[in-house]
Design an enzyme around this catalytic site. Structure first.
Site, short mmCIF file in Angstrom:
data_model
loop_
_atom_site.label_atom_id
_atom_site.label_comp_id
_atom_site.label_asym_id
_atom_site.label_seq_id
_atom_site.Cartn_x
_atom_site.Cartn_y
_atom_site.Cartn_z
N GLU A 74 -32.37 0.71 -55.70
CA GLU A 74 -31.00 1.14 -55.96
C GLU A 74 -30.90 2.26 -56.99
OE1 GLU A 74 -26.72 -0.85 -57.33
OE2 GLU A 74 -28.50 -2.11 -57.06
N THR A 130 -10.57 -5.38 -60.85
CA THR A 130 -9.96 -6.15 -59.76
C THR A 130 -9.93 -7.64 -60.06
OG1 THR A 130 -12.11 -6.17 -58.63
CG2 THR A 130 -10.54 -4.49 -57.98
#
Length: 268
Positions: A74, A130
């Site tokens: 990643e 969120t």
């Protein structure tokens, strides 16, 4: 004949795709809980794909959909994608800079020439926006939470420096935050005020850590990437303002949320 190729970044919140069809690059993203339908759509829309994967959920997608694909680490994919976009978007910042990847959480990388090193990570990021936002309000969608943050007034929730000094001369800018969320419910803040305060707290935390990293590594510029700033004007504006305040030059990439997927795609 040109091959149809794709890079897929499957993270904690989103699945991001960069695919090349007939020599043209396309970008697409979906919520991670829609990964099955997203991959099915991609395979139907662009047949005979050669795929490279990255991100925390890449092994799941590899086993289920693309057994012949390659998984790229990643951090490697993210940094390669950043380099690609800096050149593609004509952003000239020299060879030494920080990469601040604000996704579900946030990670920091220092780039010095060809050498790249991950130096820091934090659980504060888009997932905080969120997740905590859904606890502070009755709203669940990212876009709706962003709209609330844009409408709100953080000073109805945060204790500001000017609140402490009142009529006295303040040693620092009175509009700075003295304590996040310190006013609690005393002023009966709206949901919009709570989201404005949350967005500001995330920005301040990220900038504080970025400033410290820049000082330690003697870096002047920070490339801000990741999905959390995409379409989130309050967060982006706060990051830019605070970065300038601490003497770090912020560089935003137009397609910065796709850096991981681009880095994976480059390896195909």
């Amino acid at each position: 004949m040109l091959r149809n190729t794709a890079g897929i970044d499957a993270g904690g919140s989103l699945i991001k795709m960069v695919y090349q069809e007939n020599g043209r690059m396309h970008f697409k993203k979906f919520p991670i809980n829609e990964q099955d339908s997203a991959i099915s759509w991609l395979k139907l829309s662009v047949p005979s794909l050669t795929v490279s994967l990255t991100g925390g959920k890449s092994s799941i997608i590899q086993k289920k959909f693309f057994p012949d694909s390659v998984i790229i680490p990643e951090f490697q994919a993210t940094c390669e994608g950043t380099r690609f976009l800096l050149e593609a978007e004509n952003k000239s910042i020299g060879d030494n800079y920080l990469i601040v990847n604000i996704g579900t959480g946030t990670s920091w990388h220092v780039v010095k020439g060809d050498r790249v090193e991950r130096i820091l990570g934090s659980g504060i990021g888009g997932g905080t926006f969120t997740g905590l936002g859904s606890l502070l309000t009755k709203v669940r969608g990212y876009r709706q939470l962003t709209c609330l943050a844009e409408e709100g007034n953080k000073s109805n929730v945060d204790l500001m420096v000017k609140d402490i000094y009142e009529s006295a001369e303040s040693p620092v800018n009175g509009e700075l935050t003295a304590a996040n969320f310190a006013k609690g419910i005393r002023l009966n803040p709206s949901e919009a005020d709570r989201m404005a305060s949350l967005s500001n707290m995330i920005a301040e935390t990220i900038v504080l850590l970025t400033s410290q990293a820049a000082t330690i590594h003697q870096i002047k510029s920070a490339v801000i990437i990741g999905s959390a700033t995409a379409g989130n004007n309050p967060l982006r504006q706060a990051l830019e303002s605070y970065m300038n305040m601490v003497g770090v030059i912020p560089v935003f990439l137009e397609k910065g949320e796709y850096c991981g997927a681009i880095g994976a795609h480059l390896s195909v």
